[in-house]
Design a protein around this motif. Structure first.
Motif, short mmCIF file in Angstrom:
data_model
loop_
_atom_site.label_atom_id
_atom_site.label_comp_id
_atom_site.label_asym_id
_atom_site.label_seq_id
_atom_site.Cartn_x
_atom_site.Cartn_y
_atom_site.Cartn_z
N GLY A 49 0.87 -1.11 -0.02
CA GLY A 49 0.03 -0.07 0.09
C GLY A 49 0.87 1.32 0.15
N ASN A 50 0.60 2.01 1.03
CA ASN A 50 1.74 3.39 0.87
C ASN A 50 2.68 3.16 2.16
OD1 ASN A 50 -0.25 3.39 3.29
ND2 ASN A 50 -0.84 5.56 3.02
N VAL A 51 2.78 1.84 2.53
CA VAL A 51 3.66 1.65 3.66
C VAL A 51 5.12 1.12 3.05
CG1 VAL A 51 4.14 0.31 5.95
CG2 VAL A 51 1.93 1.27 5.42
N SER A 52 6.22 1.88 3.43
CA SER A 52 7.51 1.25 2.92
C SER A 52 7.99 0.07 3.87
CB SER A 52 8.61 2.45 2.91
OG SER A 52 9.77 1.96 2.47
N CYS A 53 8.37 -1.09 3.14
CA CYS A 53 8.66 -2.07 4.00
C CYS A 53 9.98 -2.72 3.48
CB CYS A 53 7.74 -3.25 3.88
SG CYS A 53 6.26 -2.96 4.51
N LYS A 54 10.88 -3.25 4.50
CA LYS A 54 12.09 -3.99 4.26
C LYS A 54 11.60 -5.49 3.89
CE LYS A 54 14.90 -1.42 7.43
NZ LYS A 54 16.02 -1.12 8.48
N THR A 55 12.12 -6.19 3.11
CA THR A 55 11.88 -7.42 2.78
C THR A 55 13.10 -8.44 3.01
OG1 THR A 55 12.60 -7.49 0.28
CG2 THR A 55 10.46 -6.86 0.79
N VAL A 56 12.76 -9.51 3.58
CA VAL A 56 13.44 -10.64 3.77
C VAL A 56 13.05 -11.95 3.45
CG1 VAL A 56 14.70 -11.95 5.58
CG2 VAL A 56 14.34 -9.39 6.06
N ASP A 57 14.13 -12.40 2.59
CA ASP A 57 13.78 -14.10 2.02
C ASP A 57 14.17 -15.36 3.01
OD1 ASP A 57 12.32 -13.05 -0.09
OD2 ASP A 57 14.20 -13.04 -1.53
N LEU A 58 13.52 -15.99 3.50
CA LEU A 58 13.90 -17.12 4.12
C LEU A 58 13.78 -18.33 3.64
CD1 LEU A 58 11.38 -16.15 7.10
CD2 LEU A 58 13.82 -15.68 7.04
N MET A 59 14.74 -19.08 3.93
CA MET A 59 15.10 -20.43 2.92
C MET A 59 15.10 -21.57 3.77
SD MET A 59 17.68 -18.60 0.37
CE MET A 59 18.24 -17.86 1.92
N PRO A 60 14.38 -22.75 4.01
CA PRO A 60 14.41 -23.71 4.90
C PRO A 60 15.39 -24.63 4.77
CG PRO A 60 12.66 -24.53 3.23
CD PRO A 60 13.18 -22.68 3.04
N LYS A 61 16.18 -24.81 5.96
CA LYS A 61 17.29 -25.88 5.94
C LYS A 61 16.67 -27.16 5.56
CE LYS A 61 19.78 -22.96 9.37
NZ LYS A 61 20.67 -23.05 10.71
N ASP A 62 15.65 -27.59 6.00
CA ASP A 62 15.02 -28.91 5.68
C ASP A 62 14.40 -28.75 4.31
OD1 ASP A 62 13.76 -31.37 5.53
OD2 ASP A 62 12.40 -30.98 7.27
N LYS A 63 15.10 -29.48 3.37
CA LYS A 63 14.66 -29.55 1.72
C LYS A 63 13.54 -30.43 1.50
CE LYS A 63 17.95 -26.54 1.00
NZ LYS A 63 18.34 -26.27 2.23
N THR A 64 13.15 -31.24 2.56
CA THR A 64 11.90 -31.86 2.28
C THR A 64 10.57 -31.01 2.55
OG1 THR A 64 11.67 -32.75 4.47
CG2 THR A 64 13.16 -33.91 3.19
N LYS A 65 10.64 -29.94 3.17
CA LYS A 65 9.55 -28.92 2.91
C LYS A 65 9.05 -28.64 1.82
CE LYS A 65 9.84 -27.90 7.46
NZ LYS A 65 8.89 -28.67 8.49
N PRO A 66 7.70 -28.59 1.56
CA PRO A 66 6.90 -28.52 0.46
C PRO A 66 6.96 -27.14 -0.34
CG PRO A 66 5.36 -28.17 2.27
CD PRO A 66 6.64 -28.85 2.89
N TYR A 67 7.77 -26.19 0.60
CA TYR A 67 7.97 -24.85 -0.04
C TYR A 67 9.68 -24.63 -0.05
CZ TYR A 67 8.39 -24.07 4.98
OH TYR A 67 8.99 -24.29 6.28
N PHE A 68 10.09 -23.68 -1.08
CA PHE A 68 11.22 -23.41 -1.27
C PHE A 68 11.66 -22.06 -0.57
CE2 PHE A 68 9.53 -22.03 -5.03
CZ PHE A 68 10.31 -21.03 -5.55
N LYS A 69 10.71 -21.23 -0.39
CA LYS A 69 11.06 -19.78 -0.02
C LYS A 69 9.79 -19.04 0.60
CE LYS A 69 11.36 -16.54 -3.20
NZ LYS A 69 11.95 -15.86 -4.29
N ILE A 70 10.21 -18.17 1.72
CA ILE A 70 9.08 -17.44 2.30
C ILE A 70 9.63 -16.02 2.13
CG2 ILE A 70 7.74 -16.80 4.33
CD1 ILE A 70 7.92 -19.47 4.84
#
Length: 216
Positions: free
Chosen positions: A137-158
């Protein structure tokens, strides 16, 4: 779990992961995450309304609104026809459409994201990198990418969007199957006092409810 917000938390890497995993940890990202953790731990309770936007690979999408109340490790989640209560000892999952509640022992996994730990789980279970700043929206945000150490997770990034007050404004989960889940924080109240009874399902308030007690 559901959010339960819920509430799964890798750089935008689609190819091969570097062998030296320590290079994935960005000190600037750590400063942001530490500030988020400190901020959320300072709140005696949190009440959040949110929207989940699910984007499917075929181009379709769906939207769901919900609410979560948190007090320490206790939480209550309202999402669609489901209500989830957790008092640190038991979990009640109330299915409103069939008027049934299922009760299970609370057995938290250290790597499972729940509404109670979604703001603080990052440090031990993920690698992290700061990304470019973006506006929500009109709010400035910092962004951080998180990567799971456990590669069996169904997701690869948050990806997290964090505002100037160190509050999370948005979270986006990238599933390996191409589905994207976007959690948008609509409102947040940190001043409301929540009684412990808030986090226990009261069958008396739901006449005729069928109780499935699966606790050991």
């Amino acid at each position: 779990m559901v959010l339960v917000v819920f509430f799964s938390f890798l750089l935008s890497l689609v190819g091969t992961q570097p062998n030296n995993s320590k290079n994935l940890n960005d000190p600037n990202a750590k400063l942001i995450l530490d500030a988020v953790t400190k901020t959320y731990k300072s709140y005696p309770s949190i009440q959040v309304t949110f929207t989940i936007l699910t984007e499917y690979p075929q181009g379709k999408s769906s939207t769901q609104n919900g609410q979560v109340l948190i007090k320490g490790d206790k939480y209550k989640l309202l999402l669609g026809n489901q209500e989830v209560y957790c008092d640190k000892s038991s979990i009640w999952t109330f299915l409103k459409d069939i008027n049934e509640v299922q009760i299970n022992d609370y057995e938290p996994s250290q790597t499972e994201i729940t509404p109670a730990n979604m703001f603080t789980i990052y440090h031990s279970d993920f690698y992290y990198q700061q990304n470019t700043n973006e506006n929500i929206g009109n709010v400035s945000c910092k962004t951080v990418d998180l990567m799971p150490k456990d590669k069996t997770k169904p997701y690869f990034k948050i990806r997290l969007w964090v505002d100037a007050k160190n509050n999370i404004k948005q979270l986006k989960m990238f599933d390996k199957n191409g589905t994207r889940y976007i959690y948008k924080v609509n409102t947040m109240n940190t001043s409301q006092k929540l009684d412990d009874a808030t986090f226990i399902f009261d069958a008396k308030k739901h006449p005729g409810v069928h109780v499935e007690d699966l606790r050991m």
